[in-house]
Design a protein around this motif. Structure first.
Motif, short mmCIF file in Angstrom:
data_model
loop_
_atom_site.label_atom_id
_atom_site.label_comp_id
_atom_site.label_asym_id
_atom_site.label_seq_id
_atom_site.Cartn_x
_atom_site.Cartn_y
_atom_site.Cartn_z
N LEU A 46 -6.01 -10.55 -0.59
CA LEU A 46 -4.80 -10.98 0.11
C LEU A 46 -5.19 -11.84 1.30
CD1 LEU A 46 -2.57 -7.76 0.17
CD2 LEU A 46 -2.44 -9.69 -1.40
N THR A 47 -4.62 -13.03 1.38
CA THR A 47 -4.82 -13.93 2.51
C THR A 47 -3.47 -14.44 2.98
OG1 THR A 47 -5.06 -15.91 1.13
CG2 THR A 47 -7.06 -14.63 1.58
N GLY A 48 -3.47 -15.21 4.06
CA GLY A 48 -2.24 -15.76 4.60
C GLY A 48 -1.72 -14.93 5.76
N GLY A 49 -0.82 -15.53 6.52
CA GLY A 49 -0.30 -14.87 7.71
C GLY A 49 0.48 -13.61 7.43
N ALA A 50 1.12 -13.51 6.26
CA ALA A 50 1.91 -12.32 5.92
C ALA A 50 1.15 -11.31 5.09
CB ALA A 50 3.18 -12.75 5.18
N ALA A 51 -0.19 -11.48 4.95
CA ALA A 51 -0.97 -10.54 4.14
C ALA A 51 -1.05 -9.17 4.78
CB ALA A 51 -2.38 -11.10 3.91
N GLY A 52 -0.90 -9.10 6.09
CA GLY A 52 -0.96 -7.81 6.78
C GLY A 52 0.34 -7.05 6.80
N LEU A 53 1.32 -7.44 5.99
CA LEU A 53 2.59 -6.72 5.95
C LEU A 53 2.34 -5.28 5.52
CD1 LEU A 53 5.72 -7.07 6.19
CD2 LEU A 53 5.72 -7.43 3.72
N PRO A 54 2.79 -4.29 6.27
CA PRO A 54 2.51 -2.89 5.92
C PRO A 54 3.05 -2.51 4.55
CG PRO A 54 3.34 -3.06 8.17
CD PRO A 54 3.52 -4.40 7.54
N GLY A 55 2.20 -1.89 3.76
CA GLY A 55 2.60 -1.42 2.44
C GLY A 55 2.45 -2.43 1.34
N LEU A 56 2.14 -3.69 1.65
CA LEU A 56 2.03 -4.70 0.59
C LEU A 56 0.84 -4.44 -0.30
CD1 LEU A 56 2.98 -7.33 -0.69
CD2 LEU A 56 1.65 -8.58 1.02
N ASP A 57 -0.31 -4.13 0.27
CA ASP A 57 -1.49 -3.88 -0.55
C ASP A 57 -1.32 -2.64 -1.42
OD1 ASP A 57 -1.38 -2.32 1.68
OD2 ASP A 57 -3.55 -2.31 2.05
N GLN A 58 -0.68 -1.60 -0.89
CA GLN A 58 -0.47 -0.39 -1.68
C GLN A 58 0.47 -0.65 -2.85
OE1 GLN A 58 0.88 2.68 0.96
NE2 GLN A 58 -0.91 2.52 2.32
N MET A 59 1.49 -1.45 -2.62
CA MET A 59 2.44 -1.74 -3.69
C MET A 59 1.78 -2.53 -4.82
SD MET A 59 6.21 -3.50 -3.43
CE MET A 59 6.80 -2.10 -2.47
#
Length: 388
Positions: free
Chosen positions: A286-299
């Motif tokens: 995951l890259t980009g400014g919104a990659a650190g959105l909480p829960g995105l990687d888990q989803m």
């Protein structure tokens, strides 16, 4: 490696024109600009009031004669004049020494994957208007993969999800080229709008743009964290504070994230089975400014069953990867080339080279070169191009 990377190594400036932030990398100096892509302009006089972070703080707080403008949307320059003024204000003082040493700078700029000709032309004119002699247009997916350290030059699959402010690009790369890629109109701003719409519908509360940060913190810990936000009541117009259950916030952002998951599955369906097998072990980056959105990687991990990693500095991957190419620290096989194309602001080099060839042939034959020169300039030699 090849002709195209040689052109990139001659560049001095790397620019990432993002919808949220503009980043500029100067060769042998590093990152010199990392500011929001926002400009405040006086509508009566046309004067530039503020650029970057000061202009972003003015959003929603300006009188009628001051307008806050975002000249870049979805990674595409929509207002070339304002974008040029913004870049001049950001890099003018920091590039003064480099401009003295080399007045005609070469620049490279990241563009979205499969950008249309108008978007390419807008990025080109923006950099040329600032003072660049030549401009390289580089695919942002390739530069982001290089910037986060993925082995894109190897004959193995690497999957990158670049989450921007308004759009998200998903791609699978192998041997330095893009095997399959898709774009979805979902980004950090889309999630923020979904949260604000939920508060308006369920709690009748209008939130300012800066009040979304506490909601992001609540999404990070949906069990123990209780979100408390302040805004304006829709009915009375008075200030009001409400407490929100984080589980309801996660349910509100599920629809836009579902579109991203569908895009990832579509890209995997277009890949050969061997590459998909590689991704089962290597996973998704995951890259980009919104990659650190909480829960995105888990989803994404739960939906695809693949490991998901977030880049160390996800917002800087694109510009740092392009800077790596400029510095010559990236070595790629000659089998494939990144997607970029060379442009010139004028044809002076081609004309001078043709004149030298005509003069040399005239001296060898002992004839006059006037007529041949006129005919040659009417139909100049074609410019060498690279893969796009």
């Amino acid at each position: 490696m090849t002709l195209s990377l040689d052109h990139l190594r001659r560049c001095t400036l790397a620019v990432d024109l993002g919808a949220a932030r503009t980043r500029v990398y100067l060769k042998q100096s590093g990152l010199i600009v990392d500011e929001p892509s926002v400009v405040a302009v006086n509508t009566q006089t046309g004067a530039l009031i503020a650029v970057g972070a000061p202009a972003e703080r003015m959003s929603g707080r300006t009188p009628a004669n001051i307008r806050v403008i975002r000249p870049i949307t979805n990674g595409t320059v929509v207002d070339i004049d304002v974008a040029q003024r913004m870049l001049r204000a950001m890099v003018g003082n920091k590039l003064r020494r480099a401009w003295r040493r080399k007045p005609l700078l070469r620049a490279a700029v990241c563009i979205p994957h499969d950008a249309d000709p108008l978007a390419r032309r807008a990025a080109l004119e923006t950099l040329v208007g600032v003072g660049a002699r030549r401009v390289e247009l580089v695919d942002s997916l390739v530069t982001a993969a290089v910037g986060c350290g993925l082995p894109v030059e190897e004959p193995e699959a690497t999957m990158i999800v670049q989450c921007g402010a308004a759009t998200t690009e998903v791609a699978v790369l192998s041997l330095g080229a893009i095997v399959a890629a898709e774009k979805v109109p979902m980004g950090g701003e889309t999630v923020d709008r979904a949260l604000m719409q939920y508060l308006r519908n369920e709690h009748e509360l209008l939130l300012p743009s800066q009040a979304v940060r506490p909601l992001h913190e609540a999404l990070a810990d949906p069990v123990h964290q209780i979100a408390e936000v302040a805004g304006r009541d829709v009915a009375t117009g008075l200030a009001r504070t409400v407490k929100i259950d984080p589980r309801s916030l996660r349910a509100a952002v599920t629809p836009p994230l579902t579109a991203l998951l569908d895009t990832i599955r579509a890209v995997l369906h277009r890949c050969p089975p061997d590459l998909v097998a590689d991704l089962g072990d290597r996973g998704v980056m995951l890259t980009g400014g919104a990659a650190g959105l909480p829960g995105l990687d888990q989803m994404i991990r739960q939906s695809t069953g693949m490991p998901v990693n977030v880049a160390e500095e996800p917002g800087l991957c694109a510009v740092m990867g392009l800077g790596t190419m400029l510095e010559g620290r990236f070595r790629q096989r000659e089998i494939a080339e990144p997607n970029f194309k060379r442009h010139e602001s004028g044809g002076g080099d081609l004309k001078r080279r043709f004149r030298r060839q005509v003069k040399a042939s005239g001296k060898a034959s002992g004839t006059s070169t006037g007529a041949g020169l006129d005919e040659g300039l009417a139909d100049p030699m074609p410019e060498p191009t690279s893969m796009t």
